[in-house]
Design an enzyme around this catalytic site. Structure first.
Site, mmCIF file in Angstrom:
data_model
loop_
_atom_site.group_PDB
_atom_site.id
_atom_site.type_symbol
_atom_site.label_atom_id
_atom_site.label_comp_id
_atom_site.label_asym_id
_atom_site.label_seq_id
_atom_site.Cartn_x
_atom_site.Cartn_y
_atom_site.Cartn_z
ATOM 1 N N SER A 50 0.816 -1.214 0.000
ATOM 2 C CA SER A 50 0.000 0.000 0.000
ATOM 3 C C SER A 50 0.849 1.263 0.000
ATOM 4 O O SER A 50 0.376 2.328 -0.408
ATOM 5 C CB SER A 50 -0.950 0.007 1.202
ATOM 6 O OG SER A 50 -0.242 -0.168 2.411
ATOM 7 N N HIS A 223 -10.339 0.268 -0.965
ATOM 8 C CA HIS A 223 -10.997 1.542 -1.184
ATOM 9 C C HIS A 223 -10.557 2.079 -2.545
ATOM 10 O O HIS A 223 -9.536 1.675 -3.103
ATOM 11 C CB HIS A 223 -10.737 2.517 -0.038
ATOM 12 C CG HIS A 223 -9.677 3.529 -0.281
ATOM 13 N ND1 HIS A 223 -8.354 3.212 -0.420
ATOM 14 C CD2 HIS A 223 -9.749 4.876 -0.411
ATOM 15 C CE1 HIS A 223 -7.655 4.301 -0.622
ATOM 16 N NE2 HIS A 223 -8.472 5.336 -0.624
ATOM 17 N N TYR A 277 -11.833 12.309 -0.727
ATOM 18 C CA TYR A 277 -10.662 13.172 -0.627
ATOM 19 C C TYR A 277 -10.097 13.371 -2.028
ATOM 20 O O TYR A 277 -10.435 12.628 -2.968
ATOM 21 C CB TYR A 277 -9.609 12.598 0.325
ATOM 22 C CG TYR A 277 -9.005 11.275 -0.091
ATOM 23 C CD1 TYR A 277 -7.806 11.239 -0.808
ATOM 24 C CD2 TYR A 277 -9.600 10.062 0.239
ATOM 25 C CE1 TYR A 277 -7.229 10.034 -1.188
ATOM 26 C CE2 TYR A 277 -9.033 8.857 -0.133
ATOM 27 C CZ TYR A 277 -7.840 8.847 -0.847
ATOM 28 O OH TYR A 277 -7.284 7.653 -1.222
ATOM 29 N N VAL A 382 -0.435 0.948 9.947
ATOM 30 C CA VAL A 382 0.091 2.312 9.960
ATOM 31 C C VAL A 382 0.078 2.847 8.535
ATOM 32 O O VAL A 382 0.532 2.169 7.608
ATOM 33 C CB VAL A 382 1.529 2.341 10.522
ATOM 34 C CG1 VAL A 382 2.084 3.757 10.486
ATOM 35 C CG2 VAL A 382 1.561 1.790 11.947
ATOM 36 N N ASP A 577 -0.395 1.441 36.926
ATOM 37 C CA ASP A 577 -0.587 1.574 38.366
ATOM 38 C C ASP A 577 -1.377 0.352 38.809
ATOM 39 O O ASP A 577 -2.315 -0.080 38.145
ATOM 40 C CB ASP A 577 -1.239 2.888 38.755
ATOM 41 C CG ASP A 577 -2.679 3.017 38.307
ATOM 42 O OD1 ASP A 577 -3.028 2.462 37.237
ATOM 43 O OD2 ASP A 577 -3.460 3.690 39.003
ATOM 44 N N THR A 579 -2.601 -2.403 42.297
ATOM 45 C CA THR A 579 -2.796 -2.676 43.716
ATOM 46 C C THR A 579 -2.177 -4.040 44.001
ATOM 47 O O THR A 579 -2.506 -5.018 43.323
ATOM 48 C CB THR A 579 -4.291 -2.686 44.078
ATOM 49 O OG1 THR A 579 -4.855 -1.407 43.761
ATOM 50 C CG2 THR A 579 -4.494 -2.968 45.543
#
Length: 850
Positions: A50, A223, A277, A382, A577, A579
């Site tokens: 691509s 597309h 576009y 990406v 974070d 516990t």
């Protein structure tokens, strides 16, 4: 550089020489990495993926800070390389709703540091784009540094600048995995032994993952793109053509490569109201369309390039151009283009394609080292727009252990390869979700939008009880989690004076019941479904030493004690974070959030544990009820013989006890700032746990509580949420979590953290409250002072107990003093706000410790 002889070994093998693979190789070289080999099945530089059939249009603005920053880095990198046409980008609006959307564009661009974002009038749009019909639009959004990358020239530049060895016409046939580690890459030209391998295969991402036994949810979708014959209206327009593709080996239709090489002379454009576009190709126009039904491709059916066919390009389908097939659009691409750009009416095409690119279930990229195979890294899903930035991040991650861009560490939770749930590898799931993401590419997606397909995959044992109570379910990590309950609608009248009316975009998919549940929990007792949260058992003779090494806090406490701690990466920024509960001399339970936490945090602990320590991620094995509110002790004492008094069960301690007949690990912790417990039980006991508590609490007016109330309550207390307020882009000091760091212990990231402290921390997280408004703010909106952008909203909600609209943001430390006046712009409104001392609610912790 390029080489003809395939080596027998390399430290790093990158599979795929497209935009991402070349970027990773280049950035590894910049960091001094040696012995890097890049292989691709196609010729170089026109590989047939691509990267070489894409028109290269780069719009940088996104609601995601990371996507915006990687796009901007890419544009600067490729501009400096001389392979980027900085012509600007304009998104037009044909509806009032789209103009509101473009205002959000300005706010996100301002928040994340893009230069000079502007809203344009229709006349200003046509000054830049004279072929646009001024009467067809309401205005536009202009980003001056948007543009187009010359794909072939950029790949050639990467190859020339990199120290890696590149090999085209080399097809990977297998990935050797031994003892859970990648050891070699097999190709049709020989085997390359390696220490690590990067999959940058994009359209072939699923197939190459399968070679290593890894299910990567990468869905290829088609597309459409066309390039017109030369137009009289563009006659004489000059364009940059950097590479003569006629001199290169090109798989498939040479006309596509020739057309893509011709640069734009005017801003690139988007008509998102019609999923379109466009850009100029010299004296022709390129027209791209997402305005058709999702054309998914079986990821197992992605073939190979031939001289006659480029595998990532399918034949153009006229029906998808000439008819309205998109489920959300009632105008065909052809007609919509003719309305916007009348010059395209009945124009002939010089080149056409159905180009293939990929989507993930959540629409975000896939980066990082896989949990299943050590040394197997991914750089997938990406586009050109972000490829330079993600190549930089991945190279830094591989070489230094710290994913970052030049301006500092970045958050990786939304892009981490290990973020996906166990079901995400199912083709039926990720292909369908990929199709949904394709459908939404240019859609205006509402706040808190929820998919309708593949629901009910993961349900707590008391899901049926929640449904009977009118739960409004949202999907989080595949779990059905209640956001609020219609059974609590009567509470809205009870607390009407504390629940301001919310309107507009920020009120969509919200309910005043969330505020009512918040208020009720503060005064009575509520039950919250925590089944999507995860527990991780850590056991073995060296368990305490291991946890001391990976946790920032002192974990060597007495059995029955609970510690709040952070996990840091090597750069001293926050990986998680957690516990930590010590149950015995060599037995611990680490609890963390739901969503992507089990895969990312559990995987990290398993990866770093020595052989003498067992780490088990118990995702779904336990079910949990949060029992919170001033009457929670009274309710819990009714159903257990254990002493749950403050003396017998102090704050931040744990006990094994019985709720009725149900064996429970009870933690006296609270994420809402009220007296309460987390009650963890084996999943098969979950329904009885809920039933026992529910029946015993009816005279106490026990109510179910959803995630909406949880969010507003935790913000009032200043409790952090990983992936929202804290992530791998901040350290403990900036995040206000220095109390969770014991500098008398040694832990991962301590050296970097110490260096950060000594050099000074530039920013601090602070709460803001709006001065004169009860509107609920939205994340990603700029926080400014005297016209200078200080930061952006990390998280926000209305604080029903403090009677103010609350937002959290990071600001430069000189602006972090309570009482500092700032402004926040959201949905076109600028609000006056004030920095406050935290926590806003119950600063003396009188409601928790009693």
């Amino acid at each position: 550089m390029s080489a003809d002889t395939l080596p027998e070994s390399a430290r790093t093998v990158v599979v795929g020489a497209g935009a991402v693979g070349c970027s990773v190789a280049y950035h590894l070289s910049e960091l001094g990495a040696e012995d890097v080999v890049v292989v691709d099945q196609g010729p170089l530089p026109v590989t047939g993926g691509s990267s070489t059939h894409a028109p290269g249009i780069m719009f940088q603005t996104s609601p995601s800070k990371l996507m915006t920053k990687t796009a901007h880095y890419t544009s600067r990198l490729l501009a400096d390389a001389g392979v980027y046409d900085e012509v600007g980008g304009i998104e037009v609006a044909r509806s009032a709703e789209r103009m509101d959307f473009l205002q959000r564009r300005v706010e996100h661009a301002t928040a994340y540091g893009l230069p000079d974002p502007q809203l344009l009038t229709p006349a200003e749009v046509t000054d830049y784009l004279p072929l646009v019909d001024e009467d067809a639009i309401r205005g536009g959004y202009y980003s001056p540094t948007d543009g187009r990358v010359d794909g072939v020239a950029a790949l050639q530049w990467y190859i020339e600048q990199s120290d890696a060895d590149f090999h085209g016409h080399t097809t990977v046939t297998d990935l050797d995995v031994t003892g859970g580690e990648v050891t070699a890459v097999e190709t049709d030209r020989g085997t390359i032994a390696c220490d690590r391998c990067v999959l940058a295969t994009n359209n072939w991402g699923y197939r190459t993952g399968q070679l290593a036994g890894v299910d990567l949810p990468i869905a290829p979708v088609e597309h459409q793109y066309t390039v017109t014959e030369p137009l009289d209206e563009l006659a004489g327009v000059e364009s940059a053509t950097r590479v003569d593709t006629g001199d290169l080996e090109v798989p498939g239709d040479h006309r596509i490569a020739d057309a893509m090489g011709k640069g734009p002379s005017r801003p690139v454009g988007r008509d998102q109201d019609h999923s379109l576009y466009f850009r100029t190709h010299g004296d022709a126009l390129g027209l791209g369309s997402y305005n058709h039904e999702s054309l998914t491709v079986d990821p197992d059916a992605m073939g190979k390039n031939t001289a006659e066919r480029q595998a990532s390009v399918h034949d153009f389908t006229d029906e998808h151009w000439e008819r309205a097939t998109h489920p959300d659009r009632d105008t065909s691409p052809k007609r919509a283009f003719e309305e916007l750009l009348p010059v395209t009416e009945d124009v002939d095409f010089a080149a056409t394609e159905n180009g293939i690119f990929v989507f993930t279930p959540d629409g975000m990229p896939v980066l990082g080292e896989t949990a299943a195979v050590d040394g197997l890294w991914t750089g997938l899903a990406v586009w050109w727009t972000h490829s330079g930035g993600y190549g930089k991040i991945l190279a830094e991650w591989m070489e230094t252990g710290v994913p970052k861009l030049p301006d500092g560490p970045v958050d990786t939770g939304a892009i981490h390869v290990n973020r996906f749930e166990p079901h995400a590898g199912s083709k039926s799931y990720f292909v369908d979700r990929g199709a949904t993401r394709y459908r939404q590419v240019y859609s205006i997606v509402e706040p808190n939008w929820q998919p309708s397909d593949h629901r009910g995959l993961r349900r707590s044992p008391f899901h049926h009880r929640q449904a009977d109570l009118g739960a409004e379910f949202v999907q989080q990590g595949g779990w059905e989690s209640a956001q609020w309950y219609e059974s609590n609608a009567d509470l809205v009248d009870r607390y009407a004076d504390r629940i301001p009316e919310q309107e507009g975009w920020e009120a969509i998919n919200r309910s005043p019941i969330e505020g009512a549940e918040h208020c009720h929990t503060r005064e009575h007792v509520s039950m919250f479904d925590m089944s999507s949260f995860s527990s991780i058992t850590v056991e073995g003779p060296e368990a305490v030493d291991f946890l001391q090494w990976v946790c920032t806090n002192d974990i060597d406490v007495d059995p029955g004690r609970v510690r709040y701690s952070l996990l840091l990466n090597e750069g001293g920024t926050i990986l998680a974070d957690v516990t930590v509960v010590r149950l015995g001399e060599d037995e611990f339970v680490v609890t963390t959030g739901g969503g992507n936490s089990p895969g990312i945090h559990g995987g990290w602990l398993k990866e770093h544990a020595p052989d003498t320590v067992s780490v088990t991620v118990e995702e779904g094995a336990r079910t949990t009820v949060g029992l919170w509110g001033p009457k929670s002790r009274l309710l819990l004492q009714r159903v257990t013989e254990a002493d749950v008094s403050d003396e017998g069960f102090p704050y931040f301690s744990a006990k094994r006890l019985y709720v009725g007949e149900v064996p429970v690990l009870a933690l006296r912790v609270s994420y809402v700032g009220e007296l309460g417990w987390e009650l963890w039980a084996p999943a098969e006991y979950g329904d009885r746990l809920w039933e026992t508590l529910w029946e015993a609490g009816q005279d106490l007016d026990v109510r179910p509580m959803g995630g909406g109330a949880l969010e507003s309550m935790r913000l009032e207390k200043g409790y952090r949420l990983w992936g929202t307020d804290i992530d791998t882009d901040v350290g403990p000091v900036a995040a206000g979590l220095g109390f969770a760091v014991d500098t008398d212990t040694d832990f991962v990231g301590k050296a970097a953290l110490t260096e950060r402290r000594e050099s000074g921390v530039d920013s601090r997280i602070v709460p803001l409250t709006l001065d004169d408004s009860t509107d609920r703010l939205l994340s990603g909106r700029p926080v400014t002072k005297d016209g200078e952008t200080l930061g952006y909203v990390q998280a926000a909600d209305y604080g029903y107990s403090v009677g103010a609209s609350v937002a959290y943001t990071y600001v430069p430390k000189e602006h972090a003093t309570p009482g500092t006046a700032v402004q926040v712009t959201c949905e076109g409104e600028t609000y006056d706000a004030t920095v406050r001392e935290e926590p806003l609610f119950d600063p003396g912790r009188e409601k928790i410790v009693r």
